[in-house]
Write a protein that holds these residues in place. Sequence first.
Motif, PDB file in Angstrom:
ATOM      1  N   MET F   1       1.251  -0.885   0.060  1.00 46.22           N
ATOM      2  CA  MET F   1       0.105  -0.189   0.006  1.00 46.22           C
ATOM      3  C   MET F   1       0.834   0.828   0.121  1.00 46.22           C
ATOM      4  N   LEU F   2       0.318   2.078  -0.473  1.00 45.31           N
ATOM      5  CA  LEU F   2       1.836   3.130  -0.921  1.00 45.31           C
ATOM      6  C   LEU F   2       0.777   4.136  -0.953  1.00 45.31           C
ATOM      7  N   PHE F   3       1.291   5.105  -0.542  1.00 43.25           N
ATOM      8  CA  PHE F   3       1.988   6.611   0.051  1.00 43.25           C
ATOM      9  C   PHE F   3       3.066   7.556  -0.556  1.00 43.25           C
ATOM     10  N   ALA F   4       2.570   8.978  -0.215  1.00 42.75           N
ATOM     11  CA  ALA F   4       3.580   9.624  -0.470  1.00 42.75           C
ATOM     12  C   ALA F   4       3.597  10.904   0.329  1.00 42.75           C
ATOM     13  N   VAL F   5       4.722  10.861   0.766  1.00 42.61           N
ATOM     14  CA  VAL F   5       4.847  12.049   1.660  1.00 42.61           C
ATOM     15  C   VAL F   5       5.894  13.405   1.956  1.00 42.61           C
ATOM     16  N   ARG F   6       6.099  13.845   1.891  1.00 44.85           N
ATOM     17  CA  ARG F   6       6.404  15.475   2.233  1.00 44.85           C
ATOM     18  C   ARG F   6       6.877  14.892   3.352  1.00 44.85           C
ATOM     19  N   MET F   7       8.428  15.249   3.422  1.00 44.17           N
ATOM     20  CA  MET F   7       8.981  16.100   4.465  1.00 44.17           C
ATOM     21  C   MET F   7       9.954  16.826   4.575  1.00 44.17           C
ATOM     22  N   GLY F   8       9.457  18.331   5.490  1.00 47.15           N
ATOM     23  CA  GLY F   8      10.244  19.264   4.964  1.00 47.15           C
ATOM     24  C   GLY F   8      10.842  19.335   6.605  1.00 47.15           C
ATOM     25  N   VAL F   9      12.586  19.744   6.680  1.00 51.36           N
ATOM     26  CA  VAL F   9      13.288  19.477   7.384  1.00 51.36           C
ATOM     27  C   VAL F   9      13.717  20.858   8.311  1.00 51.36           C
ATOM     28  N   ASP F  10      13.166  20.659   9.332  1.00 51.70           N
ATOM     29  CA  ASP F  10      14.075  22.199   9.956  1.00 51.70           C
ATOM     30  C   ASP F  10      14.748  21.920  11.345  1.00 51.70           C
ATOM     31  N   LEU F  11      15.982  21.655  11.211  1.00 54.44           N
ATOM     32  CA  LEU F  11      16.900  21.490  12.540  1.00 54.44           C
ATOM     33  C   LEU F  11      17.674  23.387  12.917  1.00 54.44           C
ATOM     34  N   PRO F  12      16.633  23.216  14.188  1.00 54.35           N
ATOM     35  CA  PRO F  12      17.252  24.474  14.723  1.00 54.35           C
ATOM     36  C   PRO F  12      19.125  24.796  14.926  1.00 54.35           C
ATOM     37  N   ARG F  13      19.184  25.328  14.768  1.00 58.82           N
ATOM     38  CA  ARG F  13      20.568  26.344  14.623  1.00 58.82           C
ATOM     39  C   ARG F  13      20.799  26.570  15.773  1.00 58.82           C
ATOM     40  N   ASP F  14      21.051  26.074  17.217  1.00 60.97           N
ATOM     41  CA  ASP F  14      21.962  25.844  17.684  1.00 60.97           C
ATOM     42  C   ASP F  14      21.589  24.829  18.443  1.00 60.97           C
ATOM     43  N   LEU F  15      21.850  24.093  17.589  1.00 56.68           N
ATOM     44  CA  LEU F  15      21.381  21.808  18.002  1.00 56.68           C
ATOM     45  C   LEU F  15      22.947  22.371  18.085  1.00 56.68           C
ATOM     46  N   ASP F  16      23.912  21.099  18.813  1.00 59.19           N
ATOM     47  CA  ASP F  16      25.056  20.957  19.349  1.00 59.19           C
ATOM     48  C   ASP F  16      25.542  20.658  17.947  1.00 59.19           C
ATOM     49  N   PRO F  17      26.591  21.201  17.294  1.00 54.24           N
ATOM     50  CA  PRO F  17      27.588  20.294  15.526  1.00 54.24           C
ATOM     51  C   PRO F  17      27.767  18.374  16.100  1.00 54.24           C
ATOM     52  N   GLY F  18      27.336  18.195  17.418  1.00 52.26           N
ATOM     53  CA  GLY F  18      27.936  16.845  17.120  1.00 52.26           C
ATOM     54  C   GLY F  18      26.428  16.272  17.291  1.00 52.26           C
ATOM     55  N   VAL F  19      25.872  16.199  17.562  1.00 55.79           N
ATOM     56  CA  VAL F  19      24.257  16.108  17.655  1.00 55.79           C
ATOM     57  C   VAL F  19      23.766  15.838  16.777  1.00 55.79           C
ATOM     58  N   ARG F  20      23.636  16.918  15.918  1.00 54.79           N
ATOM     59  CA  ARG F  20      23.260  17.124  14.167  1.00 54.79           C
ATOM     60  C   ARG F  20      24.137  16.395  13.228  1.00 54.79           C
TER      61      ARG F  20
END
Lengths: 97, 97, 97, 97, 97, 97, 97, 97, 97, 97
Positions: F1-20
């Motif tokens: 069974m098929l689904f189209a999914v659009r995902m927009g990504v919004d990573l917070p600017r202040d996310l730790d680079p390692g975590v990111r």
Amino acid sequence: MLFAVRMGVDLPRDLDPGVREDLVAREKAYCQELQKSGRWPHIWRCAGQYANLSVFDVEDNEALHRVLWNLPLFPYLTIEITPLVQHPSDLAAGGAV
Amino acid sequence: MLFAVRMGVDLPRDLDPGVREDLVAREKAYCQELQKSGRWPHIWRCAGQYANLSVFDVEDNEALHRVLWNLPLFPYLTIEITPLVQHPSDLAAGGAV
Amino acid sequence: MLFAVRMGVDLPRDLDPGVREDLVAREKAYCQELQKSGRWPHIWRCAGQYANLSVFDVEDNEALHRVLWNLPLFPYLTIEITPLVQHPSDLAAGGAV
Amino acid sequence: MLFAVRMGVDLPRDLDPGVREDLVAREKAYCQELQKSGRWPHIWRCAGQYANLSVFDVEDNEALHRVLWNLPLFPYLTIEITPLVQHPSDLAAGGAV
Amino acid sequence: MLFAVRMGVDLPRDLDPGVREDLVAREKAYCQELQKSGRWPHIWRCAGQYANLSVFDVEDNEALHRVLWNLPLFPYLTIEITPLVQHPSDLAAGGAV
Amino acid sequence: MLFAVRMGVDLPRDLDPGVREDLVAREKAYCQELQKSGRWPHIWRCAGQYANLSVFDVEDNEALHRVLWNLPLFPYLTIEITPLVQHPSDLAAGGAV
Amino acid sequence: MLFAVRMGVDLPRDLDPGVREDLVAREKAYCQELQKSGRWPHIWRCAGQYANLSVFDVEDNEALHRVLWNLPLFPYLTIEITPLVQHPSDLAAGGAV
Amino acid sequence: MLFAVRMGVDLPRDLDPGVREDLVAREKAYCQELQKSGRWPHIWRCAGQYANLSVFDVEDNEALHRVLWNLPLFPYLTIEITPLVQHPSDLAAGGAV
Amino acid sequence: MLFAVRMGVDLPRDLDPGVREDLVAREKAYCQELQKSGRWPHIWRCAGQYANLSVFDVEDNEALHRVLWNLPLFPYLTIEITPLVQHPSDLAAGGAV
Amino acid sequence: MLFAVRMGVDLPRDLDPGVREDLVAREKAYCQELQKSGRWPHIWRCAGQYANLSVFDVEDNEALHRVLWNLPLFPYLTIEITPLVQHPSDLAAGGAV
């Protein structure tokens, strides 16, 4: 050449009160200087909103951009621009009724 | 008391040309009568649009409604209303700079 | 003075084919005359849409309005206007890198 | 192959001034390099907005994506893309009037 | 080069049934011809909607425009286009996990 | 069974680079595992956007939800879902032309 | 497998009253048949609207599409679909409090 | 009296994990208590979203407001409310087919 | 139990004048009957619009629906409903200041 | 002169609890003072929302603006204003049925 401009103001809550007061004072002085020069002939407050509706009378798009870009509050404004022309029913257009 | 009003016009394509001409002529006459009486101090055409941005100066909401409701083009208009007040930076408000 | 203008076209299905053909031909002639005069320097078709993105180079808002208002297809267009100015990064602005 | 791209810029208020200055300088250099290579033939500032309207001329979608993704300001941009094709009324298309 | 295209269909109720049947048959034939040529690799019906989500594989924007403009149902379609590129996580991109 | 999914990504600017970096690496591994299992048959990057358009092939809504809810980037995603079915013009549906 | 579906109805004013009555009667019969079979477990009228909010219980997307596509009122409906799954707080899910 | 309510949850990323866990646990307990009392007859998770679609059965608007206002997650919810009534096609309404 | 209801009216231009007059007269009579019964305590015209803002005081959602559904103008109305409850600052709520 | 005003409240989560309590208390006192003076005749809570629908009875736009601008919660409000006039069907307007 006329443009209608709506400016909504969104000052961040955590702005230093002194900075805020200074910004608003500079905005007012800047605005009144442009009124005197004839380039900002109308400014109205939108009732119940931190927003204004203004009309600018400038030579061209470049002049409009410079005026808006240099508003002290520019970084906190949401701006909508409508280019205006004389309306055929405007009495000031000199048309007989 | 001032209101900014944007009116977008959408005349049906199949309107009889005579009816259309008559409507537009009556709209113009009505508009100019209100300009003379001081109740419609500003009317601008929005560039590239069959639309105008106007400012009305009326006693109250009832007067605004009567003026708009009786526009000959009323049935064909999309109307947006913004109540206006004097802006604290407006030189006309009498404030010293 | 430059303006970006997006025009979406919505011709009624029941338009007489002859009228339609005539309209589109007059639109094309009008457009090309303005291209030759330098007032309509860019026109692109938006891929997959009955729409174009154009740039106009005119003296002022009044000139822009006249050009758009007189488009043969004007009654069938949805028009969005963006006043443009020179970008500070534009090489054509003469700035050294 | 042409694409119209509108970029709105939203730099966070709390960005370190040095970082900000560096970002904007790198953005300008990057932009001018692409102008010289012919891949960024038009860039206009939208009047009264921290935004630009640009036209890119690239080989394919992949090239467009690489160009945009590598903009130094990319994380702060809201981007809208319109694929463009030659308009049948464009004189540059070689069509006789 | 890939594009995702969503097409919503809005056939007028008063379309002659024969015309409608012919339109839909020609649309199907046109669609299947493009599938065979590899230019229309995916077409899905959106559940519960008279609409489809498609992926086109074409040389450039011009080719995409020609394909869409010549759809027999084109005058009745609302079309949204998203240019696509290979995703860095796509196994088909050849990247080792 | 098929689904189209659009995902927009919004990573917070202040996310730790390692975590990111860790998040993005886990997202990629998770995505590729699902590709191998056949449940995530298509993933495309939307050109010029930090976003993807994907197609999922799952048993039911519950399976779709589990797959999406467990995406390492889930808390940073804006997700739009379109249930898909076979299109009557799809050659893969086995219909003769 | 559950889907929430909102259906807004927009019957054309000029529909023949007999046709309309027949359509609505067939819609009701079709709806009640699906209720009896367990595939349309909930239907509510949205207060003050010619619209309903329904829940369907079907095997897969294909079944949902068939049910909706065959609604006698389908050509007059605006349909919004939300795939549903069991909520972790749902007592019916068998979880102890 | 029935209301459909869609609740979207937006927990701030920087919420203390213990606070978050406690909030979610209290939300679940509160929800299940209302299920037992018959006032929250349906709750479904919207697939792929941190959101639910619920149906409440309460005496009046005041009761609905109290139930929603006291949700532990209330400050983090975006809530949409649709008042429902019995549908004339609903078999449960007792109407003969 | 109170509901705020905004009703926008869109009477088709080609409605027979007699039918229209009759409709509007029946709407007025119906409205005034409900005012007398206390179920329609407030009705205001929205200035400059063919629209009203009303408050209804009814037993439940079913009663609200019946009242609205039976409006003679119902087929021509766009209706938005907001369920209301007593505000904690309302003096009428009996709270001491 | 009447205005309908919808106020949505968005208090920042990190507001000091004491500050918050004080703000809400001052808002309530201010609101009740205006109720007593007859300028704020109606205030209802929108069910399930941190929002109210109010009706103000003031001399003019300036008075409306002063009342709203001085709301202790003003910086946290999203405000929508609808100017109202007497409806021709309103019994209070004195019209015979």
